[in-house]
Design an enzyme around this catalytic site. Structure first.
Site, PDB file in Angstrom:
ATOM      1  N   SER A  15       0.797  -1.238   0.000  1.00  0.00           N
ATOM      2  CA  SER A  15       0.000   0.000   0.000  1.00  0.00           C
ATOM      3  C   SER A  15       0.823   1.279   0.000  1.00  0.00           C
ATOM      4  O   SER A  15       0.265   2.357  -0.207  1.00  0.00           O
ATOM      5  CB  SER A  15      -0.950   0.015   1.194  1.00  0.00           C
ATOM      6  OG  SER A  15      -2.012  -0.862   0.955  1.00  0.00           O
ATOM      7  N   LYS A  53       0.527   3.545  -2.915  1.00  0.00           N
ATOM      8  CA  LYS A  53      -0.603   4.482  -3.059  1.00  0.00           C
ATOM      9  C   LYS A  53      -0.144   5.943  -2.969  1.00  0.00           C
ATOM     10  O   LYS A  53      -0.791   6.834  -3.505  1.00  0.00           O
ATOM     11  CB  LYS A  53      -1.666   4.177  -1.995  1.00  0.00           C
ATOM     12  CG  LYS A  53      -2.314   2.797  -2.211  1.00  0.00           C
ATOM     13  CD  LYS A  53      -3.174   2.329  -1.047  1.00  0.00           C
ATOM     14  CE  LYS A  53      -3.700   0.906  -1.322  1.00  0.00           C
ATOM     15  NZ  LYS A  53      -4.406   0.309  -0.181  1.00  0.00           N
ATOM     16  N   TYR A  88      -3.537  -2.002 -10.291  1.00  0.00           N
ATOM     17  CA  TYR A  88      -3.420  -1.902  -8.831  1.00  0.00           C
ATOM     18  C   TYR A  88      -2.603  -3.072  -8.257  1.00  0.00           C
ATOM     19  O   TYR A  88      -1.711  -2.870  -7.427  1.00  0.00           O
ATOM     20  CB  TYR A  88      -4.837  -1.857  -8.231  1.00  0.00           C
ATOM     21  CG  TYR A  88      -4.854  -1.906  -6.726  1.00  0.00           C
ATOM     22  CD1 TYR A  88      -4.543  -0.773  -5.964  1.00  0.00           C
ATOM     23  CD2 TYR A  88      -5.169  -3.077  -6.049  1.00  0.00           C
ATOM     24  CE1 TYR A  88      -4.540  -0.824  -4.580  1.00  0.00           C
ATOM     25  CE2 TYR A  88      -5.170  -3.139  -4.671  1.00  0.00           C
ATOM     26  CZ  TYR A  88      -4.855  -2.007  -3.937  1.00  0.00           C
ATOM     27  OH  TYR A  88      -4.847  -2.066  -2.564  1.00  0.00           O
ATOM     28  N   VAL A  95       1.148  -3.728   3.887  1.00  0.00           N
ATOM     29  CA  VAL A  95       1.109  -5.035   4.557  1.00  0.00           C
ATOM     30  C   VAL A  95       2.387  -5.857   4.351  1.00  0.00           C
ATOM     31  O   VAL A  95       2.565  -6.884   4.986  1.00  0.00           O
ATOM     32  CB  VAL A  95      -0.119  -5.900   4.165  1.00  0.00           C
ATOM     33  CG1 VAL A  95      -1.401  -5.337   4.719  1.00  0.00           C
ATOM     34  CG2 VAL A  95      -0.200  -6.102   2.664  1.00  0.00           C
TER      35      VAL A  95
HETATM   36  O1  DON Z   1      -5.101  -4.519  -1.691  1.00  0.00           O
HETATM   37  C1  DON Z   1      -4.526  -5.321  -0.966  1.00  0.00           C
HETATM   38  O2  DON Z   1      -5.138  -6.093  -0.296  1.00  0.00           O
HETATM   39  C2  DON Z   1      -3.017  -5.342  -0.857  1.00  0.00           C
HETATM   40  N1  DON Z   1      -2.403  -5.686  -2.035  1.00  0.00           N
HETATM   41  C3  DON Z   1      -2.475  -4.034  -0.356  1.00  0.00           C
HETATM   42  C4  DON Z   1      -2.879  -3.865   1.008  1.00  0.00           C
HETATM   43  C5  DON Z   1      -2.028  -3.078   1.905  1.00  0.00           C
HETATM   44  O3  DON Z   1      -0.819  -2.997   1.874  1.00  0.00           O
HETATM   45  C6  DON Z   1      -2.813  -2.506   2.976  1.00  0.00           C
HETATM   46  N2  DON Z   1      -1.974  -2.172   4.056  1.00  0.00           N
HETATM   47  N3  DON Z   1      -1.673  -2.048   5.057  1.00  0.00           N
END
Ligand code: DON
Length: 308
Positions: free
Chosen positions: A65, A68, A192, A262
């Site tokens: 994320s 973003k 994405y 994440v």
């Molecule tokens: O969209 C998702 O589920 C992941 N690829 C990205 C999520 C993410 O990193 C959220 N973070 N803390």
């Protein structure tokens, strides 16, 4: 006398040795689940070109994320203020992949850093081109900002994200139903998933974020990345929304704009001074790096970097 950056980074790094392995590594896809929980990296790059590093600062990890921040940068450049008709800038108080607010708010996500908002931002990055070109633009932007020509996408992660991204498909279809996505859901989500699958090191990430510490101008290359107004807005959203429903807690503890992923990384901006990247894969209950947050809390406090 101001604290010496190299000393403080080394001291905080050494203190984190006792915490290596804390938190829970994301396990929704195999490529993330097998990352060694004991990894810890920290890198600081200052606006006057100094660097300080500790531990696994040169080991690549999944940006997730944190991407973003960079797609928001690209979307603001492309669409300017009109972007805010399609995505808000209020903290959500919900988990990053929550769908509940979207119906009440008629398909306009709360902010660009929850998944729904990031998907709208990616839709803007796609304008006028196919997903291959959009993905290449995001990757090349990171390569340039990070000064890392070999930075690339982990195709296994991208494929796994697509294979397990049911909630993201739900969010995207829902927003398309409200006419807040202009491109086919598949194109938007493939872009994405690929942006989330970029592999980057702490050192590269701190370098890439440095323009946000310097009013949108990369202080080392002299290149303007975004206008000062847009840089301020990105920092404001990082401060208020960068850690999902723990954004208030991050502001309370660290007092700086930050964005987590994440994969266990966090990019943090010290306005007018530096960019910090930390990586420790174990996450807390909200999905933010546990040891990474602790390291940032100590670093910001000892350097007196909190903006408050
Ligand atoms: O969209 C998702 O589920 C992941 N690829 C990205 C999520 C993410 O990193 C959220 N973070 N803390």
């Amino acid at each position: 006398m101001p604290a010496d950056l190299a000393d403080v980074v080394a001291e905080v790094g050494r203190e984190m040795e006792a915490h290596r392995g804390e938190g829970r590594v994301a396990d929704y896809i195999p490529a993330l689940a097998r990352v060694d929980a004991r990894r810890f990296g920290l890198a600081v790059v200052t606006c006057d070109g100094r660097t300080a590093e500790y531990g696994d600062a040169w080991v690549p990890f999944s940006i997730q994320s944190i991407s973003k921040v960079f797609t928001l940068t690209l979307a603001l450049k492309r669409q300017g203020e009109a972007l805010w008709t399609r995505v808000g800038r209020e903290p959500s108080g919900s988990r990053f992949n929550s769908i509940v607010q979207l119906e009440a708010e008629r398909g306009v996500p709360r902010n660009p850093f929850i998944n729904a908002g990031a998907i709208v931002v990616t839709d803007v990055v796609l304008d006028g081109r196919g997903f291959d070109a959009a993905v290449a633009d995001i990757r090349d932007t990171l390569r340039e900002l990070a000064d890392a020509p070999n930075l690339d996408i982990d195709t296994e992660v991208a494929r796994s994200e697509a294979a397990t991204g049911f909630r993201n498909y739900a969010l995207a279809n829902f927003m398309r139903g409200f006419d807040n996505l202009k491109h086919p859901v598949e194109d938007v989500l493939q872009t994405y998933f690929n942006q989330c699958a970029l592999r980057i090191t702490c050192r590269q990430l701190a370098r890439a974020g440095l323009f946000l510490a310097a009013e949108g101008l990369d202080p080392l290359s002299g290149r303007r990345v975004v206008s000062p107004e847009h840089a301020r807005r990105i920092n404001a959203i990082m401060m208020t929304c960068g850690h999902y429903d723990a954004s208030g807690d991050f502001a309370f503890k660290v007092g700086l704009p930050g964005k987590s992923g994440v994969g266990g990384g966090i990019l943090t901006i010290v306005p007018d001074q530096a960019a910090i990247a930390v990586w420790s894969p174990g996450l807390n209950d909200v999905g933010n790096s546990q040891v990474g947050t602790l390291a940032l809390e100590r670093l910001a406090s000892r350097m007196r970097w909190s903006v408050f």
